[in-house]
Write a protein that holds these residues in place. Sequence first.
Motif, PDB file in Angstrom:
ATOM      1  N   THR A  63      29.008  -5.945 -11.218  1.00  0.00           N
ATOM      2  CA  THR A  63      29.065  -7.332 -10.747  1.00  0.00           C
ATOM      3  C   THR A  63      30.515  -7.829 -10.774  1.00  0.00           C
ATOM      4  O   THR A  63      31.004  -8.422  -9.809  1.00  0.00           O
ATOM      5  CB  THR A  63      28.190  -8.232 -11.659  1.00  0.00           C
ATOM      6  N   GLU A 107      18.582 -15.255 -20.633  1.00  0.00           N
ATOM      7  CA  GLU A 107      19.823 -15.340 -21.392  1.00  0.00           C
ATOM      8  C   GLU A 107      19.982 -16.790 -21.795  1.00  0.00           C
ATOM      9  O   GLU A 107      19.914 -17.669 -20.950  1.00  0.00           O
ATOM     10  CB  GLU A 107      21.023 -14.949 -20.510  1.00  0.00           C
ATOM     11  N   ARG A 130      19.826  -8.277 -19.616  1.00  0.00           N
ATOM     12  CA  ARG A 130      20.449  -7.893 -18.331  1.00  0.00           C
ATOM     13  C   ARG A 130      19.866  -6.576 -17.826  1.00  0.00           C
ATOM     14  O   ARG A 130      19.620  -6.427 -16.624  1.00  0.00           O
ATOM     15  CB  ARG A 130      21.959  -7.779 -18.498  1.00  0.00           C
ATOM     16  N   SER A 142      26.222   0.541 -19.921  1.00  0.00           N
ATOM     17  CA  SER A 142      25.389   0.220 -18.757  1.00  0.00           C
ATOM     18  C   SER A 142      24.707  -1.133 -18.941  1.00  0.00           C
ATOM     19  O   SER A 142      24.165  -1.427 -20.008  1.00  0.00           O
ATOM     20  CB  SER A 142      24.340   1.325 -18.611  1.00  0.00           C
ATOM     21  N   GLY A 143      24.756  -1.974 -17.911  1.00  0.00           N
ATOM     22  CA  GLY A 143      24.103  -3.276 -17.952  1.00  0.00           C
ATOM     23  C   GLY A 143      25.022  -4.404 -18.402  1.00  0.00           C
ATOM     24  O   GLY A 143      24.631  -5.574 -18.389  1.00  0.00           O
ATOM     25  N   SER A 144      26.272  -4.087 -18.753  1.00  0.00           N
ATOM     26  CA  SER A 144      27.200  -5.129 -19.228  1.00  0.00           C
ATOM     27  C   SER A 144      27.640  -6.062 -18.109  1.00  0.00           C
ATOM     28  O   SER A 144      28.126  -7.152 -18.364  1.00  0.00           O
ATOM     29  CB  SER A 144      28.466  -4.500 -19.807  1.00  0.00           C
ATOM     30  N   GLY A 145      27.539  -5.585 -16.870  1.00  0.00           N
ATOM     31  CA  GLY A 145      27.942  -6.421 -15.737  1.00  0.00           C
ATOM     32  C   GLY A 145      29.193  -5.920 -15.045  1.00  0.00           C
ATOM     33  O   GLY A 145      29.797  -6.634 -14.232  1.00  0.00           O
TER      34      GLY A 145
HETATM   35  P1  ADP Z   1      26.688  -2.514 -14.993  1.00  0.00           P
HETATM   36  O1  ADP Z   1      27.384  -2.213 -13.704  1.00  0.00           O
HETATM   37  O2  ADP Z   1      27.636  -2.745 -16.122  1.00  0.00           O
HETATM   38  O3  ADP Z   1      25.636  -1.506 -15.359  1.00  0.00           O
HETATM   39  P2  ADP Z   1      25.506  -4.778 -13.540  1.00  0.00           P
HETATM   40  O4  ADP Z   1      26.703  -5.344 -12.861  1.00  0.00           O
HETATM   41  O5  ADP Z   1      24.513  -4.027 -12.725  1.00  0.00           O
HETATM   42  O6  ADP Z   1      25.911  -3.911 -14.834  1.00  0.00           O
HETATM   43  O7  ADP Z   1      24.791  -6.020 -14.274  1.00  0.00           O
HETATM   44  C1  ADP Z   1      23.558  -5.890 -14.973  1.00  0.00           C
HETATM   45  C2  ADP Z   1      22.727  -7.160 -14.736  1.00  0.00           C
HETATM   46  O8  ADP Z   1      23.328  -8.268 -15.408  1.00  0.00           O
HETATM   47  C3  ADP Z   1      22.631  -7.537 -13.268  1.00  0.00           C
HETATM   48  O9  ADP Z   1      21.317  -8.011 -13.026  1.00  0.00           O
HETATM   49  C4  ADP Z   1      23.670  -8.669 -13.114  1.00  0.00           C
HETATM   50  O10 ADP Z   1      23.298  -9.564 -12.099  1.00  0.00           O
HETATM   51  C5  ADP Z   1      23.614  -9.336 -14.492  1.00  0.00           C
HETATM   52  N1  ADP Z   1      24.891  -9.939 -14.926  1.00  0.00           N
HETATM   53  C6  ADP Z   1      26.128  -9.395 -14.855  1.00  0.00           C
HETATM   54  N2  ADP Z   1      27.047 -10.210 -15.435  1.00  0.00           N
HETATM   55  C7  ADP Z   1      26.382 -11.294 -15.876  1.00  0.00           C
HETATM   56  C8  ADP Z   1      26.776 -12.495 -16.580  1.00  0.00           C
HETATM   57  N3  ADP Z   1      28.038 -12.740 -16.951  1.00  0.00           N
HETATM   58  N4  ADP Z   1      25.816 -13.376 -16.892  1.00  0.00           N
HETATM   59  C9  ADP Z   1      24.513 -13.141 -16.561  1.00  0.00           C
HETATM   60  N5  ADP Z   1      24.075 -12.036 -15.905  1.00  0.00           N
HETATM   61  C10 ADP Z   1      24.991 -11.109 -15.572  1.00  0.00           C
END
Ligand code: ADP
Length: 258
Positions: A18, A246, A131, A12-15
Amino acid sequence: MAGILFIISAPSGSGKSTLVSELRKQVSGVEFAISWTTRPPRGSEENGREYNFTSREEFQRMLDTNVFLEHAEVFGNFYGTARKSLEEARSAGHDLLLDIDVQGASQVRARMPEAVSIFVMPPNPRVLRTRLRNRSRAEGVVNEEEVYRRLNEASKEIENYREYGYILVNDILDRAVAQLEAIVLAERYYRNGEVIAYRSRRVLEVAAACLQFNSQERLKPVLEAFGILGSTGQQQLDFGEDSDREDPAQDGEDPNDD
Ligand code: ADP
Ligand code: 5GP
């Protein structure tokens, strides 16, 4: 033409969300299975868009009536993929993307070994913490306990990376999006003979570099940072400075960089 089943997992939080939303803007023909969950909506989430939100009672009833292809308990809530999502994508011949945790991915792989599985890693624990916090803040409140719960779970999830065909390190967003796109296009090319419209050779190279068995050198620093390789115990993960920014300068460069 047969649709391809893609599984994507990540701590969770890896992106991952996104990346998936960027992929859907750039590549057509990939359907996204909307999971059922007993967790409450977060921030701007809407019922029927990110998830189908439901009660525990209703989820249990669905389990009892064999509605789910897979299901799992994650952070105290239940999540499941309806069989119907797969059946509909199959009959339409569309690709389907499942955003599911490592337990669910293992259930799906056991039933459908032909699925293409992708694991997304954050570059290191410090970036992951940033993140998680920034996302919490964007949703209105930073719940430190929840952030640490998810951080502690991250190493355990990353330990499962070997079960996945492709590995992405989501450091620089644009690069990770391009890699995810390349994986989808390369699989369509290899499995269905679908033509890649532009820079086809480069796309195939990018996808091949993300194959798990080509990724050991690239993953070494990430695995070490999460205490999975080397001597760092999981109890002593290096979160670095207690900052909410970051800082790419400290994250190290990816040897697979362009
Ligand atoms: P997940 O779905 O894996 O839990 P999210 O997509 O919600 O994660 O991303 C977590 C946070 O990190 C969000 O605030 C998103 O905008 C940010 N984020 C995602 N990818 C990156 C990246 N490559 N660089 C910086 N911030 C990122
Ligand atoms: P979140 O609550 O942050 O949206 O998701 C928490 C975790 O649940 C993530 O790892 C996400 O991939 C996983 N998840 C979301 N939907 C499903 C699902 O249908 N099945 C399983 N097994 N996991 C899911």
